[in-house]
Write an enzyme that holds these catalytic residues in place. Structure first.
Site, mmCIF file in Angstrom:
data_model
loop_
_atom_site.group_PDB
_atom_site.id
_atom_site.type_symbol
_atom_site.label_atom_id
_atom_site.label_comp_id
_atom_site.label_asym_id
_atom_site.label_seq_id
_atom_site.Cartn_x
_atom_site.Cartn_y
_atom_site.Cartn_z
ATOM 1 N N LEU A 47 0.811 -1.213 0.000
ATOM 2 C CA LEU A 47 0.000 0.000 0.000
ATOM 3 C C LEU A 47 0.844 1.262 0.000
ATOM 4 O O LEU A 47 0.440 2.283 -0.538
ATOM 5 C CB LEU A 47 -0.926 0.019 1.222
ATOM 6 C CG LEU A 47 -1.998 -1.068 1.285
ATOM 7 C CD1 LEU A 47 -2.740 -0.983 2.612
ATOM 8 C CD2 LEU A 47 -2.968 -0.938 0.122
ATOM 9 N N VAL B 167 5.103 3.069 1.212
ATOM 10 C CA VAL B 167 6.450 2.933 1.754
ATOM 11 C C VAL B 167 6.784 4.201 2.510
ATOM 12 O O VAL B 167 6.521 5.308 2.035
ATOM 13 C CB VAL B 167 7.490 2.699 0.637
ATOM 14 C CG1 VAL B 167 8.883 2.557 1.222
ATOM 15 C CG2 VAL B 167 7.132 1.456 -0.165
ATOM 16 N N GLY C 169 9.554 5.982 5.912
ATOM 17 C CA GLY C 169 10.869 5.918 6.510
ATOM 18 C C GLY C 169 11.035 4.768 7.473
ATOM 19 O O GLY C 169 12.133 4.245 7.655
ATOM 20 N N GLY D 124 9.348 1.810 7.179
ATOM 21 C CA GLY D 124 9.151 0.534 6.522
ATOM 22 C C GLY D 124 8.011 0.577 5.527
ATOM 23 O O GLY D 124 7.816 1.570 4.840
ATOM 24 N N VAL E 63 3.802 -0.691 4.292
ATOM 25 C CA VAL E 63 2.440 -1.037 4.692
ATOM 26 C C VAL E 63 1.836 -1.950 3.632
ATOM 27 O O VAL E 63 1.885 -1.648 2.440
ATOM 28 C CB VAL E 63 1.567 0.220 4.861
ATOM 29 C CG1 VAL E 63 0.104 -0.169 5.002
ATOM 30 C CG2 VAL E 63 1.996 1.005 6.068
ATOM 31 N N ASP F 181 2.445 16.736 11.308
ATOM 32 C CA ASP F 181 2.503 16.308 9.907
ATOM 33 C C ASP F 181 1.097 16.219 9.319
ATOM 34 O O ASP F 181 0.735 15.240 8.673
ATOM 35 C CB ASP F 181 3.223 14.968 9.789
ATOM 36 C CG ASP F 181 3.789 14.733 8.391
ATOM 37 O OD1 ASP F 181 3.934 15.720 7.640
ATOM 38 O OD2 ASP F 181 4.082 13.573 8.055
#
Length: 855
Positions: free
Chosen positions: A516, A518, A520, A522, A524, A634
């Protein structure tokens, strides 16, 4: 714009300016200045351009071509743009080269008004024998007067051929061409690559495109001011915070060139002005001055930074650091030590790997060194050049052979097929052998290592220490559960403890087709549990220091937060040193995909308002609902997720920070966030408050209205940043002119007015002038009421309050920042409860990921 330059700098240049071309040190052996389609010589910026039909050393090979002449009045300053050579089939210019080596190729384009040709519909492809310079370049978003492209290529034969290739049912044109020799030592063969820091060789074999050439603190310098005919733009529009700099100037004649840095490196006018750290009242000495440069993320970039210490009064007093994309490029830089004096130019080259910058932004920053006695930093000039890729292209991935019709690529097609088949067969055999070997090794490791042993070396502990007891439990969802056990804290709301084998089964062994996103930390993956429940599995990367930190932060936040409009957590897995969080799957994904970039039906105005209200409720709960406020840091459209009913939830708490306590006004912290959404005051002062989230949410509101990214590098410069662009229209009362065309005629003007006022308040430069998230929520709900109610009855005047009869809220004036919002109708304001937790599991979610380099 808070600069001390403007008139002073212009007067200074007028007082000390002398034409640099009179003292030119480099006389280019090849110097073609071609005016295409002209019948006579044209003088442009004190240089003479010769007609393409009259130049003795130029061969023009054309099929079907004609000359287009502008129907508008002649402007002497842009005289080379009054005519153009137009091609409807493949055509080329062949230049005789007298001195081999690097040459500039400068192309001038202007879709002039012409009764015969509609040049704005042209699609332009330009190639040399080896490199693709432009590929299907169009003027769809063009609203200027001309476009200038500059390239450097290494010419290794007696002739240089420029081919112009029109696309189907289109033409290609060019107004002027420059082919000029470059000094041999201007561009080296090697530079320092960043992240990882290693030498990068072979630059002489590559082509470059000039993307930025900036004169820090000084005005525009044209070819008249540069011995090599270069143009240097003012840097102001690329500063992340304009007020963060103070401009310093010196007399250009005082610049002391050295054998390693000459007038060809950069004009003395570039080294005679500099941006330094302004008096921004920063709380942290690590405050940086940053330039934000939109780039194509699929290419590497050659970055040259120019310095000259015109600031210091004595040696060894100015020590600072240089960063490129947050990577430390130069540390403890003391210019006077490197140059053995003051006002002596110095430059440094780097290679930035733009392919990891999914945000399409390259940043360059200077900031004081922690050991420096004086808090200051400086920069004089900056050059950013795009580097050709493996296809030898500066525009896309197509090679020259694939673009030239009937070229040499087609002649060797059969041979290529035969060779390709043989190579493919050999590769397949080797691949099968490698796979068999890997499976054998993996099988042996699995038999020799028990799950319990894997738990002894956990690099992380997904168990927040809140004084709660730990209990060992086993997953009972699968018969495989009896093979292992893991630590679970039900009371911390971490949820179910999954076995690693369950995760493997759910994701089909982390199949790439289920990926789904990418980030920092890893990746999903989409997965399905044994009972058919769809989930999103976030698998941490233990080798990423940033990822591990964000991963732990998200665990700590989610373990103590429960709200209908915040992402909820199903469980986790820490078996075999894994870092895995499991969320329920969010059916409609991120908000951004419903605004642009995906082929999805447009959202109605009411749907957009309801989504914004949901996100505002989640952020308001973060700020006021917990025992201590939490700042997200964020907020953006990729971190607002939608369930199957388009209910919005705020996601991705990897950068979140606990807010100030009651006796504090802010939290001092290193700046983190996403460019385009970042609060300029937070960036400038490094003082984090809830108002930083409010600013980011204001950007989201404009993004929802206009359906375009926060930063869009392909647009004209004044439109790149949505916050600045939309605010300019809002202040003119013309926000409806830039909203999504799908909303035209479908929005209650009163609702749009209130929405625009809310966004404008959120985007105020200073946090004290911004509303709280509670006030933002109030006004968005008011805008929704206006949309649902007759415009004639609900039209607000300039003196109206935000009180809406029928909504159970405390009456107040709009954006009253003196009030502390404790409770609002429809907003969960208490601490996390079981009811909240139950509510939070009613819709599917997963945490949308973005590449950390974009933060």
């Amino acid at each position: 714009m808070v600069f001390t330059k403007s008139l002073l700098v212009l007067l200074w240049f007028l007082s000390c300016y002398t034409t640099t071309t009179s003292s030119a040190l480099f006389n280019p052996p090849d110097n073609y200045l071609i005016s295409c389609g002209s019948s006579q010589n044209i003088t442009f910026q004190n240089r003479i351009f010769v007609p393409d039909s009259l130049h003795s050393s130029l061969v023009l090979k054309i099929g079907n071509s004609s000359v287009a002449t502008s129907t508008t009045s002649n402007n002497s300053t842009n005289s080379i743009y009054q005519t153009a050579r137009v091609f409807s089939s493949l055509a080329s210019y062949r230049f005789k080269i007298t001195s081999l080596g690097r040459h500039w190729i400068r192309l001038h384009f202007s879709p002039i008004n012409n009764s015969t040709w509609n040049l704005t519909s042209a699609s332009i492809t330009v190639v040399t024998e080896d490199f693709v310079l432009l590929n299907n370049f169009s003027f769809n978003n063009f609203n200027g007067s001309y476009i200038f492209k500059e390239y450097t290529v290494n010419v290794t034969s007696e002739f240089l051929t420029l081919s112009f290739i029109p696309s189907n049912n289109s033409v290609v044109f060019v107004n002027a061409i420059e082919v000029v020799s470059v000094p041999d030592n201007l561009i080296p063969d090697q530079a320092l690559a960043l992240n990882p820091s290693t030498p990068f060789s072979g630059l002489s074999l590559l082509a470059f495109e000039t993307v930025y050439r900036l004169n820090m603190g000084g005005p525009l310098l044209t070819s008249q001011n540069d011995t090599l005919g270069r143009q240097w733009d003012n840097d102001a529009e690329y500063l992340h915070v304009n007020s963060s700099v103070l401009v310093v100037t010196a007399n250009p004649s005082s610049i002391k060139y050295s054998p390693s840095v000459t007038q060809e490196t950069a004009p003395n006018m570039v080294y005679a002005t500099a941006d330094t750290m302004g008096d921004a009242n920063v709380a942290s000495p690590s405050f940086n001055v940053t330039w934000v440069l939109p780039v194509d993320p699929d290419f590497r970039y050659f970055v040259r930074v120019h310095f000259c210490d015109i600031v210091s009064q004595a040696l060894n007093t100015l020590v600072f650091n240089l960063y490129v994309n947050d990577d430390l490029a130069l540390g403890s830089l003391d210019l006077s030590t490197l140059t053995n004096g003051l006002k002596v130019p110095y430059f440094k080259d780097f290679i930035s790997n733009g392919s990891v910058e999914s945000s399409g932004v390259l940043t360059v920053s200077v900031g004081p060194d922690s050991q420096a006695d004086i808090t200051n930093a400086t920069m004089n000039g900056l050059e950013v050049l795009k580097i050709s890729n493996e296809a030898k292209s500066l525009s896309g991935v197509s090679s020259v052979k694939s673009l030239l019709p009937g070229g040499s690529g087609s002649k060797s097609k059969k041979k290529a097929v035969i060779i390709g088949s043989l190579v493919g067969a050999v590769t397949l055999i080797l691949l099968i052998a490698v796979c068999c070997y890997c499976c054998l090794v993996a099988s042996r490791k699995q038999r020799s290592t028990s799950p319990q042993e894997g738990g002894n070396g956990h690099p992380w502990l997904p168990l927040p220490l809140y004084g709660l007891s730990q209990t060992l439990t086993k997953s009972t969802a699968s018969h495989k559960s009896a093979t292992a056990s893991c630590i679970s804290l039900a009371s911390t709301h971490l949820g179910r403890c999954f076995m690693f084998q369950e995760i493997m089964d759910a994701t089909n062994k982390f199949d790439e087709s289920s990926l789904l996103g990418v980030g920092g930390f890893g990746r999903v993956y989409k997965g399905t549990l044994e009972d058919g429940t769809k989930v999103a599995v976030k698998r941490g990367n233990p080798r990423s220091e940033q990822g591990m930190a964000e991963f732990r932060t998200e665990i700590e936040m989610l373990s103590k937060l429960r709200h209908r409009h915040l992402v909820s957590l199903i469980g986790y897995c820490d078996e075999r040193s894994e870092m895995i969080l499991v969320y329920e799957y969010m059916a409609n994904g991120p908000l951004r995909s419903h605004l642009y970039g995906a082929d999805l039906p447009p959202l109605s105005w009411k749907q957009r308002l309801e989504i914004c209200i949901g996100a505002a409720r989640g952020l308001h709960y973060l700020h006021t609902g917990a025992s201590q406020s939490i700042i997200h840091r964020d907020v953006k459209t990729t971190n607002i997720l939608l369930d199957e009913n388009l209910v919005a939830k705020v996601a991705d708490f990897g950068l979140s920070k606990t807010g100030p306590s009651l006796d504090q006004t802010h939290v001092s912290t290193a700046v983190k966030g996403s460019f385009g959404y970042l609060d300029p005051e937070y960036f400038r002062r490094q003082q984090l408050t809830e108002k930083s989230d409010v600013y980011s949410f204001g950007v989201v509101l404009m993004e929802v209205l206009c359906c375009r990214p926060a930063l869009n590098p392909v647009l004209p410069r004044e439109q790149v940043n949505i916050a600045e662009w939309a605010m300019a229209w809002q202040k003119k009362g013309l926000l409806d002119q830039i909203m999504d065309s799908n909303l035209t005629g479908k929005v209650n003007p009163a609702s749009l007015k209130k929405f625009g006022e809310t966004a404008e308040k959120c985007l105020a430069e200073y946090g004290v002038d911004r509303p709280s998230m509670g006030d933002v929520l109030w006004n968005l709900e008011y805008a929704l009421q206006l949309e649902e109610t007759s415009s004639a009855l609900m039209e607000p005047d300039d003196n109206s309050t935000n009180h809406i009869p029928g909504i159970p809220m405390a009456p107040m004036e709009p954006f009253d920042n003196s009030m502390s919002i404790i409770d609002r109708g429809g907003v969960n304001s208490g601490t996390g409860t079981d009811d909240d937790a139950e509510d939070a599991t009613t819709s599917a979610v997963f945490s949308q990921l973005v590449h950390p380099r974009g933060r």
